[in-house]
Design a protein around this motif. Structure first.
Motif, PDB file in Angstrom:
ATOM      1  N   LYS A  16      28.550  -7.680 164.020  1.00 47.73           N
ATOM      2  CA  LYS A  16      29.176  -6.620 164.822  1.00 47.73           C
ATOM      3  C   LYS A  16      28.133  -5.792 165.566  1.00 47.73           C
ATOM      4  CE  LYS A  16      33.325  -7.585 163.256  1.00 47.73           C
ATOM      5  NZ  LYS A  16      34.382  -8.146 164.131  1.00 47.73           N
ATOM      6  N   THR A  17      26.905  -6.311 165.628  1.00 53.04           N
ATOM      7  CA  THR A  17      25.769  -5.731 166.372  1.00 53.04           C
ATOM      8  C   THR A  17      25.118  -4.529 165.696  1.00 53.04           C
ATOM      9  OG1 THR A  17      26.931  -4.142 167.824  1.00 53.04           O
ATOM     10  CG2 THR A  17      26.902  -6.472 168.519  1.00 53.04           C
ATOM     11  N   PHE A  18      25.338  -4.320 164.388  1.00 59.81           N
ATOM     12  CA  PHE A  18      24.716  -3.200 163.696  1.00 59.81           C
ATOM     13  C   PHE A  18      23.433  -3.650 162.994  1.00 59.81           C
ATOM     14  CE2 PHE A  18      29.196  -1.964 163.912  1.00 59.81           C
ATOM     15  CZ  PHE A  18      29.081  -0.685 164.431  1.00 59.81           C
ATOM     16  N   ASN A  19      22.378  -2.835 163.141  1.00 61.00           N
ATOM     17  CA  ASN A  19      21.137  -3.136 162.438  1.00 61.00           C
ATOM     18  C   ASN A  19      21.197  -2.565 161.021  1.00 61.00           C
ATOM     19  OD1 ASN A  19      20.486  -0.353 162.559  1.00 61.00           O
ATOM     20  ND2 ASN A  19      19.433  -0.613 164.529  1.00 61.00           N
ATOM     21  N   ALA A  20      20.119  -2.746 160.254  1.00 61.53           N
ATOM     22  CA  ALA A  20      20.120  -2.328 158.847  1.00 61.53           C
ATOM     23  C   ALA A  20      20.315  -0.823 158.699  1.00 61.53           C
ATOM     24  CB  ALA A  20      18.804  -2.754 158.186  1.00 61.53           C
ATOM     25  N   ARG A  21      19.677  -0.048 159.547  1.00 69.76           N
ATOM     26  CA  ARG A  21      19.781   1.412 159.456  1.00 69.76           C
ATOM     27  C   ARG A  21      21.211   1.873 159.726  1.00 69.76           C
ATOM     28  NH1 ARG A  21      15.851   4.734 158.837  1.00 69.76           N
ATOM     29  NH2 ARG A  21      16.039   6.957 159.287  1.00 69.76           N
ATOM     30  N   GLU A  22      21.844   1.299 160.744  1.00 68.60           N
ATOM     31  CA  GLU A  22      23.230   1.645 161.070  1.00 68.60           C
ATOM     32  C   GLU A  22      24.177   1.207 159.957  1.00 68.60           C
ATOM     33  OE1 GLU A  22      22.884   1.246 165.955  1.00 68.60           O
ATOM     34  OE2 GLU A  22      23.182  -0.532 164.704  1.00 68.60           O
ATOM     35  N   THR A  23      23.882   0.059 159.357  1.00 65.92           N
ATOM     36  CA  THR A  23      24.706  -0.450 158.270  1.00 65.92           C
ATOM     37  C   THR A  23      24.671   0.491 157.068  1.00 65.92           C
ATOM     38  OG1 THR A  23      24.342  -2.748 158.948  1.00 65.92           O
ATOM     39  CG2 THR A  23      25.047  -2.383 156.680  1.00 65.92           C
ATOM     40  N   LYS A  26      14.895  -4.376 148.653  1.00 63.86           N
ATOM     41  CA  LYS A  26      13.716  -3.764 149.266  1.00 63.86           C
ATOM     42  C   LYS A  26      13.904  -3.516 150.767  1.00 63.86           C
ATOM     43  CE  LYS A  26      10.401  -5.732 145.966  1.00 63.86           C
ATOM     44  NZ  LYS A  26       9.221  -6.615 145.801  1.00 63.86           N
ATOM     45  N   ARG A  27      14.761  -4.295 151.413  1.00 65.08           N
ATOM     46  CA  ARG A  27      14.942  -4.146 152.857  1.00 65.08           C
ATOM     47  C   ARG A  27      15.642  -2.845 153.234  1.00 65.08           C
ATOM     48  NH1 ARG A  27      18.012  -9.718 153.769  1.00 65.08           N
ATOM     49  NH2 ARG A  27      18.805  -8.993 151.733  1.00 65.08           N
ATOM     50  N   THR A  28      16.446  -2.326 152.314  1.00 65.78           N
ATOM     51  CA  THR A  28      17.240  -1.137 152.643  1.00 65.78           C
ATOM     52  C   THR A  28      16.932   0.057 151.741  1.00 65.78           C
ATOM     53  OG1 THR A  28      19.010  -2.148 151.306  1.00 65.78           O
ATOM     54  CG2 THR A  28      19.190  -2.354 153.698  1.00 65.78           C
ATOM     55  N   ARG A  29      16.085  -0.136 150.726  1.00 62.71           N
ATOM     56  CA  ARG A  29      15.814   0.960 149.780  1.00 62.71           C
ATOM     57  C   ARG A  29      15.234   2.182 150.482  1.00 62.71           C
ATOM     58  NH1 ARG A  29      12.557   0.537 144.099  1.00 62.71           N
ATOM     59  NH2 ARG A  29      14.382  -0.760 143.668  1.00 62.71           N
ATOM     60  N   SER A  30      14.293   1.988 151.377  1.00 65.42           N
ATOM     61  CA  SER A  30      13.659   3.131 152.042  1.00 65.42           C
ATOM     62  C   SER A  30      14.648   3.884 152.929  1.00 65.42           C
ATOM     63  CB  SER A  30      12.451   2.674 152.865  1.00 65.42           C
ATOM     64  OG  SER A  30      12.848   1.788 153.901  1.00 65.42           O
ATOM     65  N   ILE A  31      15.613   3.171 153.482  1.00 63.95           N
ATOM     66  CA  ILE A  31      16.631   3.822 154.314  1.00 63.95           C
ATOM     67  C   ILE A  31      17.515   4.699 153.438  1.00 63.95           C
ATOM     68  CG2 ILE A  31      18.510   3.479 155.955  1.00 63.95           C
ATOM     69  CD1 ILE A  31      17.367   0.698 156.539  1.00 63.95           C
ATOM     70  N   VAL A  32      17.930   4.161 152.291  1.00 62.12           N
ATOM     71  CA  VAL A  32      18.725   4.943 151.339  1.00 62.12           C
ATOM     72  C   VAL A  32      17.971   6.202 150.942  1.00 62.12           C
ATOM     73  CG1 VAL A  32      19.654   4.976 148.990  1.00 62.12           C
ATOM     74  CG2 VAL A  32      20.009   2.967 150.427  1.00 62.12           C
ATOM     75  N   THR A  33      16.699   6.055 150.624  1.00 64.40           N
ATOM     76  CA  THR A  33      15.887   7.197 150.202  1.00 64.40           C
ATOM     77  C   THR A  33      15.782   8.243 151.300  1.00 64.40           C
ATOM     78  OG1 THR A  33      14.581   5.752 148.754  1.00 64.40           O
ATOM     79  CG2 THR A  33      13.630   7.904 149.316  1.00 64.40           C
ATOM     80  N   SER A  53      29.926  -8.005 147.592  1.00 67.07           N
ATOM     81  CA  SER A  53      28.819  -8.638 148.313  1.00 67.07           C
ATOM     82  C   SER A  53      27.487  -7.946 148.056  1.00 67.07           C
ATOM     83  CB  SER A  53      29.098  -8.628 149.822  1.00 67.07           C
ATOM     84  OG  SER A  53      30.230  -9.405 150.134  1.00 67.07           O
ATOM     85  N   ASN A  54      26.416  -8.745 148.065  1.00 68.84           N
ATOM     86  CA  ASN A  54      25.083  -8.163 147.965  1.00 68.84           C
ATOM     87  C   ASN A  54      24.610  -7.743 149.353  1.00 68.84           C
ATOM     88  OD1 ASN A  54      24.163 -10.493 149.296  1.00 68.84           O
ATOM     89  ND2 ASN A  54      23.571 -11.505 147.402  1.00 68.84           N
ATOM     90  N   THR A  55      23.421  -7.187 149.414  1.00 74.06           N
ATOM     91  CA  THR A  55      22.923  -6.632 150.675  1.00 74.06           C
ATOM     92  C   THR A  55      22.748  -7.690 151.751  1.00 74.06           C
ATOM     93  OG1 THR A  55      21.840  -4.784 149.563  1.00 74.06           O
ATOM     94  CG2 THR A  55      21.011  -5.366 151.735  1.00 74.06           C
ATOM     95  N   THR A  56      22.334  -8.887 151.370  1.00 67.56           N
ATOM     96  CA  THR A  56      22.157  -9.962 152.355  1.00 67.56           C
ATOM     97  C   THR A  56      23.464 -10.240 153.086  1.00 67.56           C
ATOM     98  OG1 THR A  56      20.362 -11.020 151.123  1.00 67.56           O
ATOM     99  CG2 THR A  56      21.579 -12.394 152.677  1.00 67.56           C
ATOM    100  N   VAL A  57      24.538 -10.369 152.334  1.00 62.80           N
ATOM    101  CA  VAL A  57      25.846 -10.638 152.937  1.00 62.80           C
ATOM    102  C   VAL A  57      26.296  -9.454 153.785  1.00 62.80           C
ATOM    103  CG1 VAL A  57      28.274 -11.119 152.460  1.00 62.80           C
ATOM    104  CG2 VAL A  57      26.497 -12.209 151.076  1.00 62.80           C
ATOM    105  N   ILE A  58      26.121  -8.241 153.259  1.00 61.35           N
ATOM    106  CA  ILE A  58      26.534  -7.044 153.997  1.00 61.35           C
ATOM    107  C   ILE A  58      25.773  -6.926 155.319  1.00 61.35           C
ATOM    108  CG2 ILE A  58      26.502  -4.513 153.986  1.00 61.35           C
ATOM    109  CD1 ILE A  58      28.745  -5.683 152.322  1.00 61.35           C
ATOM    110  N   LEU A  59      24.473  -7.123 155.270  1.00 62.54           N
ATOM    111  CA  LEU A  59      23.680  -7.040 156.508  1.00 62.54           C
ATOM    112  C   LEU A  59      24.122  -8.098 157.511  1.00 62.54           C
ATOM    113  CD1 LEU A  59      20.055  -6.381 155.153  1.00 62.54           C
ATOM    114  CD2 LEU A  59      21.598  -4.752 156.272  1.00 62.54           C
ATOM    115  N   ASN A  60      24.427  -9.286 157.033  1.00 61.62           N
ATOM    116  CA  ASN A  60      24.887 -10.351 157.932  1.00 61.62           C
ATOM    117  C   ASN A  60      26.248 -10.003 158.533  1.00 61.62           C
ATOM    118  OD1 ASN A  60      22.627 -11.949 157.558  1.00 61.62           O
ATOM    119  ND2 ASN A  60      23.524 -13.137 155.891  1.00 61.62           N
ATOM    120  N   ASP A  61      27.156  -9.469 157.703  1.00 63.39           N
ATOM    121  CA  ASP A  61      28.485  -9.082 158.191  1.00 63.39           C
ATOM    122  C   ASP A  61      28.380  -8.033 159.293  1.00 63.39           C
ATOM    123  OD1 ASP A  61      29.749 -10.793 156.454  1.00 63.39           O
ATOM    124  OD2 ASP A  61      30.304  -9.254 154.991  1.00 63.39           O
ATOM    125  N   PHE A  62      27.527  -7.044 159.074  1.00 58.50           N
ATOM    126  CA  PHE A  62      27.382  -5.967 160.057  1.00 58.50           C
ATOM    127  C   PHE A  62      26.597  -6.427 161.280  1.00 58.50           C
ATOM    128  CE2 PHE A  62      29.017  -3.411 156.702  1.00 58.50           C
ATOM    129  CZ  PHE A  62      29.450  -2.209 157.268  1.00 58.50           C
TER     130      PHE A  62
END
Length: 343
Positions: free
Chosen positions: A183-190, A275-282, A171-180
């Motif tokens: 379960k009530t997880f935001n992007a940072r928690e994911t 781009k939505r999650t790159r800064s979190i990874v960094t 899955s790409n990030t869009t699908v992963i973010l939707n899956d999480f």
């Protein structure tokens, strides 16, 4: 997977003990109804020390067990909640669903061995779901990651899920973010929970779609060529590590891998591409303490997904079998219920 030296484990334990102070002194997050930070203080005061000691001894022999236990806990919680349903055996059980076929058998057996030791010490008062949650927590801490308190009091389910939906490695990030998000997880928690891939192995079919028939352009070329040596065909059943920098240590190097285009799965690497999650990874790649704090909080939150408490579910006499399939446990249940009525 290589076995860590005794000196390495001593160092990890010292680091974990320091981290314990910082994470337990912080303000504790909300707790699901029926769970408690002190649930077994009276009924099984040695619970956590028993689990910790057994995990410590096991990882000295096989550090790979840590990733196995963490993964089982995740696969349990993300299906129908943290209720130990993934531990149940049977021809139609969750263990036989495609995403769970690669769950480590030694880790599943280890959970039941832990249950036997705990029940010998305290009687049948601790659920398999709680034991699994503690085993995952200690696997993180004793392989170099953060230590954290866990609210306890989960009960074991009497059923398992008939449909097992888990985040896909393709899955790409869009699908992963939707899956999480479901379960009530935001992007940072994911992104923090994805850091669990800093330890463990993956089988070739989980990532060879990035190698064949055409190589994924987001893959580092040297990294891709090495993967092709491990997986000469798309259906090869060989394995390789998630984190090429420190595969046996729970740290933030997974995120460094992503920044260097060395993420193993599509669902890993795309967290840095998007781009939505790159800064979190960094942020996690440059600050391990930040990652540890976010991971610990996210694991505590995950461990409370759809838990059974109070009189819901049961406390299994054997983790792989519900009590109604175990005659000895049925008799014990009757005795316990009669005794509680007298008291």
């Amino acid at each position: 997977m290589a076995t860590a030296s005794a000196s390495s484990f001593i160092s990890l334990l010292l680091i974990s003990s320091l981290l314990l102070a910082s994470f337990t002194e912080a303000q504790k997050p909300p707790v699901a109804k029926g769970l408690s930070w002190t649930f077994y203080d009276q009924s099984c005061p040695k619970l956590e020390s028993i689990v910790r000691k057994q995990i410590q001894n096991a990882l000295k022999k096989d550090i790979g067990l840590a990733a196995g236990l963490i993964r089982i806990h995740f696969h349990d919680c993300f299906v129908q909640g943290c209720d130990g349903s993934v531990l149940l055996e049977g021809s139609t059980s969750e263990q036989n669903a495609r995403p769970n076929l690669s769950l480590r058998k030694e880790a599943l057996k280890f959970v039941d061995d832990l249950r036997a030791r705990v029940h010998k010490e305290c009687g049948r008062v601790v659920s398999c779901a709680d034991i699994l949650a503690l085993a995952a927590r200690d696997s993180v801490a004793l392989s170099g990651g953060p230590n954290y308190d866990l609210p306890l009091g989960r009960r074991d389910s009497k059923t398992f899920a008939t449909v097992v939906n888990l985040p896909s490695p393709f899955s790409n990030t869009t699908v992963i973010l939707n899956d999480f998000r479901e379960k009530t997880f935001n992007a940072r928690e994911t992104v923090a929970l994805s850091g669990g891939h800093t330890v463990g192995l993956a089988h070739c079919p989980a990532f060879t779609n990035r190698l064949y028939p055409k190589q994924d352009p987001t893959l580092d070329k040297t990294f891709a060529n090495n993967l092709k040596k491990t997986c000469p065909t798309s259906d090869s059943n060989n394995t390789t590590v998630f984190d090429i920098r420190s595969p046996n240590v729970f740290d933030n190097k997974y995120y460094v891998d992503l920044m260097n285009r060395q993420g193993l799965l599509t669902s890993d690497q795309d967290l840095y591409t998007d781009k939505r999650t790159r800064s979190i990874v960094t942020s996690f790649a440059v600050d391990q303490s930040l990652f540890f704090q976010e991971f610990a909080n996210s694991m505590i939150k995950m461990s409370q997904l759809s838990v059974l408490t109070g009189k819901q579910g049961e406390i299994r006499a054997k983790c792989s079998v519900k009590n109604s399939n175990n005659l000895a446990s049925v008799v014990e249940d009757v005795v316990e219920e009669a005794w509680s009525g007298i008291i």
